[in-house]
Design an enzyme around this catalytic site. Structure first.
Site, short mmCIF file in Angstrom:
data_model
loop_
_atom_site.label_atom_id
_atom_site.label_comp_id
_atom_site.label_asym_id
_atom_site.label_seq_id
_atom_site.Cartn_x
_atom_site.Cartn_y
_atom_site.Cartn_z
CG ASN A 7 -1.95 1.27 1.36
OD1 ASN A 7 -1.61 2.29 0.85
ND2 ASN A 7 -3.25 0.70 1.60
CG HIS A 43 -8.26 3.74 1.02
ND1 HIS A 43 -8.55 3.17 2.07
CD2 HIS A 43 -9.26 4.53 0.78
CE1 HIS A 43 -9.89 3.39 2.50
NE2 HIS A 43 -10.24 4.26 1.83
NE ARG A 45 -8.35 7.17 3.98
CZ ARG A 45 -9.22 6.51 4.61
NH1 ARG A 45 -10.46 7.00 4.64
NH2 ARG A 45 -8.79 5.53 5.28
CG HIS A 50 -3.68 9.19 1.63
ND1 HIS A 50 -4.61 8.41 0.51
CD2 HIS A 50 -4.19 9.09 2.80
CE1 HIS A 50 -5.49 7.81 1.47
NE2 HIS A 50 -5.55 8.12 2.77
CD GLU A 70 -7.24 -0.28 1.11
OE1 GLU A 70 -7.17 -1.50 1.29
OE2 GLU A 70 -6.66 0.30 1.91
CB THR A 100 -6.25 4.41 8.85
OG1 THR A 100 -5.83 3.27 8.09
CG2 THR A 100 -6.36 4.12 10.30
CG HIS A 190 -5.72 -1.99 10.02
ND1 HIS A 190 -5.98 -0.67 9.12
CD2 HIS A 190 -5.31 -1.49 11.10
CE1 HIS A 190 -6.00 0.13 9.95
NE2 HIS A 190 -5.72 -0.06 11.24
CG ASP A 191 -2.07 -1.66 12.71
OD1 ASP A 191 -1.67 -0.92 12.00
OD2 ASP A 191 -2.51 -1.46 13.80
CG HIS A 214 1.66 2.99 9.23
ND1 HIS A 214 1.69 4.48 9.15
CD2 HIS A 214 2.15 2.97 10.52
CE1 HIS A 214 2.26 5.27 10.32
NE2 HIS A 214 2.66 4.11 10.94
#
EC number: 2.6.99.2
Length: 238
Positions: A7, A43, A45, A50, A70, A100, A190-191, A214
């Protein structure tokens, strides 16, 4: 083989903080591919804080690996995806103001809405994935809505992993088994990080794809992007 999709939203965040085109989002995406990434995730938005819509159009003809877009399926998002036709679209239940993604869909309550949206993408030949919690019921209703895959929201796993890895992974194994029983694909994200990814993979080796941004970009500040991607790929081996 479990694929690693990088990502690149954080690269766009850094670029936008200063203006101009440094770092170059497209170049970084292409470098990720050359360094071993199996796909690129973005992603976009509504506020373009971003990834911008223009980035999505710029990336599509140049990427050689899988392209995953996404986002929340607003009319504008649906229009973008149908025009760009990525390999995969991942639906997330984000409010536009969220920093997020922080939860999965209630696929039972949103069954009708998701069915209508997924039908548009499926009809266009775009693989569909729905972001869900590690709940067999949510996986089941995502399948009923017509999703090709689910993406398990792994933040609870990442949070609980340092304290009790076995307890942290348990609900994800059950959700993953449900997806496999229903015959739909399985993604996760995620994470996920160098700390917890290998344990996740060893317990759910049939996961099709992990999407990581991230932690990977943060690690790259110290290790360099090429080495970091290889380290994450190493985590996806037994």
């Amino acid at each position: 083989m479990t694929k690693l999709s990088v990502n690149i939203n954080k690269i766009a965040t850094l670029r936008n903080a200063r203006g101009g085109n440094v770092p170059d989002v497209v170049k970084v995406a292409l470098d990720c591919e050359s360094f071993g990434a199996d796909g690129i995730t973005v992603h976009p938005r509504p506020d373009e804080r971003h990834i911008r819509r223009s980035d999505v159009y710029d990336l599509r003809p140049l990427l050689r690996t899988e392209f995953n877009i996404e986002g929340y399926p607003s009319p504008e998002f649906i229009d973008l995806v149908l025009k760009v036709k990525p390999h995969q679209v991942t639906l997330v239940p984000d409010d536009p103001s969220q920093i997020t993604s922080n939860s999965g869909w209630d696929t039972k309550a949103n069954l009708e809405f998701l069915t209508e949206v997924l039908d548009q993408f499926n009809s266009a030949g775009i693989r569909t994935s729905v972001f869900v919690a590690a709940d067999p019921g949510m996986v089941e209703y995502a399948a009923k809505a017509g999703a090709d895959r689910v993406e398990l929201y792994t933040e609870p796993y990442a949070t609980n992993y340092p304290k009790n890895p076995e307890a942290a992974i348990a609900p994800f194994i059950e959700a993953a088994k449900t997806a496999r029983k229903l015959g739909i694909g399985l993604n996760a994200g995620h994470d996920l990080s160098l700390v917890n990814l290998n344990y996740f993979y060893k317990n759910i080796p049939w996961v099709d794809e992990v999407s990581i941004g991230h932690a990977l970009i943060s690690d790259a500040l110290y290790l360099g992007l090429e080495r970091t991607i290889q380290e994450y790929k190493n985590c996806l081996r037994s």
